[in-house]
Design an enzyme around this catalytic site. Sequence first.
Site: not given
Length: 396
Positions: A67-69, A104, A318
């Site tokens: 979620s943070t890459s 995303c 997601m």
Amino acid sequence: MAHKPQIKIPATYMRGGTSKGVFFRLQDLPEAAQQPGAARDALLLRVIGSPDPYGKQIDGMGGATSSTSKSVILSKSSKPDHDVDYLFGQVSIDKAFVDWSGNCGNLSAAVGAFAISGGLVDPARIPQDGVAVVRVWQANIGKTIIAHVPMTNGEVQETGDFELDGVTFPAAEVQLEFMDPAAEEEGAGGSMFPTGQLVDDLEVPGVGTMKATMINAGIPTIFVNAEDIGYLGTELQDAINSDPKALARFELIRAHGALRMGLIKHIDDAATRQHTPKVAFVAKPAPYVSSSGKQVAATDVDLLVRAMSMGKLHHAMMGTAAVAIGTAAAIPGTLVNLAAGGGARDAVRFGHPSGTLRVGAEATQQNGEWSVTKAVMSRSARVLMEGWVRVPGDTF
């Protein structure tokens, strides 16, 4: 030995939905990285802090989770009737790999705001107060997203009282419309159901044969029943992510599903396509306690869904998988629809590890073929930091 100094690149660090990523304007990237290819990938890997054998991304902007890459590149749109082109790169944590195969959905919520603030939207289309309608071309999958961005005194309104499970603080609501979300994936013939069936028997060597709904909508997704793989559908992250055997089983399911969907030509190709397809398991409503300690009652949801992202159970859901959930739920007979009680429906509220989320979809059937005109959900977004990111000058 002389080392090249760092270079600095204008960038903005943003939260969108339950994800975070580094946002760039295409024009601000170094010339070598303004085109797809090795230089761009090398730059983004270094910005995020990958590949990191420690799995922490300490030397970069990443947060060591799927979620943070993440990275986003925006430019003025080259498409008629669109404002901005949006390209998403999912950066692997432990491998030197950027996956460009999907969108995303969470960061989609931040695209409109960044585009407005970055001067990528015609000022004539931006109201002083009210809601700006930003027409986004999602370049990874060739689809349109309509973002409804609140405006106050000529600026993007980021603060508000809209609460999103999986995000600690409230913010302004951003409604997203994913238009014609059935993905036209290579090898899938442009079909929402690439196998031609709403439910298939998916044989996975070493795991078994299970019922599966394989759908291209929002993002290619393989849905299976929780009970068929030994779960309840109420699991939180640690129940899956601390079990290496479970993670290996999910990767086998993902790989064989990808092959069945025509997304890859050989089972080994799944290793180079980490971002897609997704694997999710569904169950009928049941009570559970979310990761924040919030009680979720069976009556709060229509069904339960847990989804895997980049090899791990996602902490919430997601955004693109939520589109797939809403789409599949709207089509009678899919595993998602059956878990939600079956029948016709234009929206569902599903339970995920962090709480609940509502997503709507408009599905129609013509000549035996299903199509979805759009899927709708609300997220929020805000700028966390803006300025420059720095990378060593010999990065690319």
